[in-house]
Design an enzyme around this catalytic site. Sequence first.
Site, PDB file in Angstrom:
ATOM      1  N   HIS A 221       0.857  -1.187   0.000  1.00 35.11           N
ATOM      2  CA  HIS A 221       0.000   0.000   0.000  1.00 35.11           C
ATOM      3  C   HIS A 221       0.896   1.242   0.000  1.00 35.11           C
ATOM      4  O   HIS A 221       1.872   1.300   0.749  1.00 35.11           O
ATOM      5  CB  HIS A 221      -0.897  -0.015   1.247  1.00 35.11           C
ATOM      6  CG  HIS A 221      -1.783   1.177   1.323  1.00 35.11           C
ATOM      7  ND1 HIS A 221      -2.936   1.289   0.568  1.00 35.11           N
ATOM      8  CD2 HIS A 221      -1.681   2.327   2.024  1.00 35.11           C
ATOM      9  CE1 HIS A 221      -3.502   2.461   0.819  1.00 35.11           C
ATOM     10  NE2 HIS A 221      -2.764   3.112   1.696  1.00 35.11           N
TER      11      HIS A 221
ATOM     12  N   ASP B 275      -6.693  -2.418   3.997  1.00 39.35           N
ATOM     13  CA  ASP B 275      -5.446  -1.717   4.321  1.00 39.35           C
ATOM     14  C   ASP B 275      -5.087  -1.772   5.803  1.00 39.35           C
ATOM     15  O   ASP B 275      -4.429  -0.861   6.331  1.00 39.35           O
ATOM     16  CB  ASP B 275      -5.483  -0.258   3.825  1.00 39.35           C
ATOM     17  CG  ASP B 275      -5.605  -0.177   2.316  1.00 39.35           C
ATOM     18  OD1 ASP B 275      -5.140  -1.107   1.629  1.00 39.35           O
ATOM     19  OD2 ASP B 275      -6.168   0.809   1.814  1.00 39.35           O
TER      20      ASP B 275
END
Length: 210
Positions: free
Chosen positions: A103, A139
Amino acid sequence: MKRLVILISGRGSNMQALVEAGLPVVAVLSNRADAAGLAWARARGIGTEVLDHRAYPDRDAFDRALEAAIDRHRPDVVALAGFMRILSAAFVEHYRGRLLNIHPSLLPAFTGLHTHERAIAAGVKCHGATVHLVTAELDHGPIVAQAIVPVRLDDDAERLAARVLRGEHQIYPRAVRWLLEGNLEINEGRVRTRDAQPQHLWADRPAEDL
Ligand code: GRF
């Protein structure tokens, strides 16, 4: 020999970094036929497969088909590399401890999209990228490695993204290798390497930033 499957949706530069690091990539799967990374993988003799999510009635049906396609390759580790799909809890559970994502932010800051714009707007001085194990919450999940990139006053999102991406290409192969080699240990949500390798990387640090 360990086996790595990579999922992409686009450019595939992280996939490329994983392949070029010599990791045992057995297949690259994509939900988009026009993902540029597919051609790159094919040109190198890596098996590719496209499963268009629009051809399935709902998320669960797509995720079940994706899971079956992945499992035909008997992977030890599955790496998400710019795979732009939210994954169902059942899918994530199936690959628990074997599914990694990269990410483009220093999580837990800036989950979601447009991370570079948001980092600049927030005025943070450090930004970067995170490799984490995937859990059902988007995430989130135990952090395996982070690359730290200074934010410059004259940065725009594009310039910052390019420097973060270079950091991504350094930490992702390392993190995937650690997982493949059984070098990671998780304790109460915190990940360490058994051989005490550094899990952070100061990307792009010229002397004046010290
Ligand atoms: C990367 O910035 C990655 O962190 C994010 O999506 C982007 C994918 O880029 N998840 P690429 O397809 O690997 O070039």
